[in-house]
Design a protein around this motif. Structure first.
Motif, mmCIF file in Angstrom:
data_model
loop_
_atom_site.group_PDB
_atom_site.id
_atom_site.type_symbol
_atom_site.label_atom_id
_atom_site.label_comp_id
_atom_site.label_asym_id
_atom_site.label_seq_id
_atom_site.Cartn_x
_atom_site.Cartn_y
_atom_site.Cartn_z
ATOM 1 N N VAL A 296 -5.104 64.338 60.363
ATOM 2 C CA VAL A 296 -3.930 64.087 60.760
ATOM 3 C C VAL A 296 -3.448 62.682 60.820
ATOM 4 N N ASP A 297 -1.964 62.019 61.325
ATOM 5 C CA ASP A 297 -2.223 60.995 61.487
ATOM 6 C C ASP A 297 -2.124 60.612 63.442
ATOM 7 N N TYR A 298 -1.753 61.428 63.977
ATOM 8 C CA TYR A 298 -1.728 61.537 65.500
ATOM 9 C C TYR A 298 -2.476 62.711 65.783
ATOM 10 N N PRO A 299 -3.640 62.326 66.067
ATOM 11 C CA PRO A 299 -4.257 63.763 66.777
ATOM 12 C C PRO A 299 -3.789 64.180 68.184
ATOM 13 N N ALA A 300 -3.099 65.325 68.025
ATOM 14 C CA ALA A 300 -2.824 66.326 70.118
ATOM 15 C C ALA A 300 -3.981 65.957 71.019
ATOM 16 N N VAL A 301 -5.823 65.865 70.623
ATOM 17 C CA VAL A 301 -6.291 66.063 70.970
ATOM 18 C C VAL A 301 -6.238 64.231 71.974
ATOM 19 N N GLU A 302 -5.526 62.896 71.687
ATOM 20 C CA GLU A 302 -5.611 61.872 72.110
ATOM 21 C C GLU A 302 -7.403 61.315 71.695
ATOM 22 N N SER A 303 -7.465 61.986 70.486
ATOM 23 C CA SER A 303 -9.579 61.582 70.518
ATOM 24 C C SER A 303 -9.374 60.928 68.699
ATOM 25 N N ASN A 304 -9.186 59.807 68.396
ATOM 26 C CA ASN A 304 -9.356 59.757 66.271
ATOM 27 C C ASN A 304 -10.759 59.920 66.119
ATOM 28 N N PHE A 305 -11.005 60.345 64.950
ATOM 29 C CA PHE A 305 -12.492 60.501 64.628
ATOM 30 C C PHE A 305 -13.033 59.147 64.474
ATOM 31 N N ASN B 73 -13.683 74.451 55.034
ATOM 32 C CA ASN B 73 -13.295 73.773 54.578
ATOM 33 C C ASN B 73 -11.890 74.294 53.935
ATOM 34 N N ASN B 74 -10.908 74.937 54.685
ATOM 35 C CA ASN B 74 -9.825 75.055 54.269
ATOM 36 C C ASN B 74 -9.544 73.640 55.054
ATOM 37 N N VAL B 75 -9.323 72.817 54.498
ATOM 38 C CA VAL B 75 -8.884 71.546 55.088
ATOM 39 C C VAL B 75 -6.991 70.881 54.737
ATOM 40 N N ASN B 76 -5.893 70.406 55.291
ATOM 41 C CA ASN B 76 -4.560 70.629 54.522
ATOM 42 C C ASN B 76 -4.116 68.915 55.498
ATOM 43 N N LEU B 77 -3.384 68.335 55.187
ATOM 44 C CA LEU B 77 -3.239 66.865 55.207
ATOM 45 C C LEU B 77 -1.729 66.698 56.273
ATOM 46 N N ASN B 78 -1.867 66.738 57.455
ATOM 47 C CA ASN B 78 -0.911 66.882 58.630
ATOM 48 C C ASN B 78 -0.651 68.137 58.052
ATOM 49 N N HIS B 79 -0.457 68.996 58.459
ATOM 50 C CA HIS B 79 -0.123 70.812 58.421
ATOM 51 C C HIS B 79 0.386 71.009 57.381
ATOM 52 N N ASP B 80 0.123 70.705 56.235
ATOM 53 C CA ASP B 80 1.277 70.104 55.425
ATOM 54 C C ASP B 80 0.811 70.444 53.991
ATOM 55 N N LYS B 81 0.213 69.393 53.633
ATOM 56 C CA LYS B 81 -0.030 69.374 51.498
ATOM 57 C C LYS B 81 -1.757 69.827 52.084
ATOM 58 N N SER C 283 -7.145 67.903 63.975
ATOM 59 C CA SER C 283 -5.885 68.952 64.630
ATOM 60 C C SER C 283 -6.217 70.272 63.814
ATOM 61 N N VAL C 284 -7.072 71.295 65.016
ATOM 62 C CA VAL C 284 -6.872 72.847 64.100
ATOM 63 C C VAL C 284 -5.135 73.605 64.436
ATOM 64 N N GLU C 285 -5.422 74.014 63.106
ATOM 65 C CA GLU C 285 -4.509 74.762 63.434
ATOM 66 C C GLU C 285 -4.449 76.643 63.795
ATOM 67 N N VAL C 286 -3.511 76.425 65.332
ATOM 68 C CA VAL C 286 -3.656 77.757 66.385
ATOM 69 C C VAL C 286 -2.446 78.579 66.181
ATOM 70 N N PHE C 287 -2.669 80.045 65.812
ATOM 71 C CA PHE C 287 -1.615 80.716 65.846
ATOM 72 C C PHE C 287 -1.719 81.800 67.475
#
Length: 164
Positions: free
Chosen positions: A3-12, A75-83, A139-143
């Motif tokens: 993601v562009d802006y990680p919610a955890v406020e910690s860039n890689f 290895n289920n990786v997407n870009l900005n929770h979309d693509k 960003s980890v997708e959590v439902f």
């Protein structure tokens, strides 16, 4: 997700030859490393539920981490929770635990119980976007179902009473 802006406020970190790190990686290896979920860190949200913070405890992060591994979601990786994207593979994943000596350099301000990942990026297009600053963290997708704290319930009641 990258993601562009990680919610955890910690860039890689994307490692290059100039960085003095404990890892022997370089820019040619296309590796990014960072915090995926920060323990006990308030993450600001604003959506149909209103304005609030989400906090993941160490225990919840441990459960999510174990589910991530046991269900082979690495290895289920997407870009900005979309693509969806291909060519991005997990090569390291751990929970920070300073008592056990698991304390990544550069993340001393991140609490124990936080989850870290390193990904190998074999996708040239994604790697170029990382280098250009389009993606800065994980960003980890959590439902899940959200629960309000006692303080939030009190604030909500006070807010409603003030409006009346």
């Amino acid at each position: 997700s990258l993601v562009d802006y990680p919610a955890v406020e910690s860039n890689f970190l994307s490692f290059d030859k100039q960085q003095e790190m404990k890892f022997s990686v370089n820019d040619e290896e296309h590796i990014v490393f960072g915090c995926a979920l920060r323990a006990d860190f308030p993450i600001y949200r604003f959506d149909r539920m209103g304005e609030y913070y989400v906090v993941f405890t160490k225990d919840v992060i441990k459960q999510l981490y174990e589910k991530f591994l046991t269900e082979n979601l690495m290895n289920n990786v997407n870009l900005n929770h979309d693509k969806e994207t291909k060519g991005v593979y997990l090569i390291q994943s751990f929970i920070k635990d300073t008592e056990k000596g698991i304390n990544p350099v550069g993340f001393e301000d991140v609490a124990d119980g936080s989850w870290f990942c390193a990904y190998k990026v074999n996708n040239e297009e994604v790697w170029n976007e990382i280098k250009q600053g389009k993606f800065n963290g994980f960003s980890v997708e959590v439902f899940c179902n959200l629960e309000r704290t006692v303080e939030e319930e009190k604030d909500l009641i006070d807010e409603i009473l003030n409006e009346i």
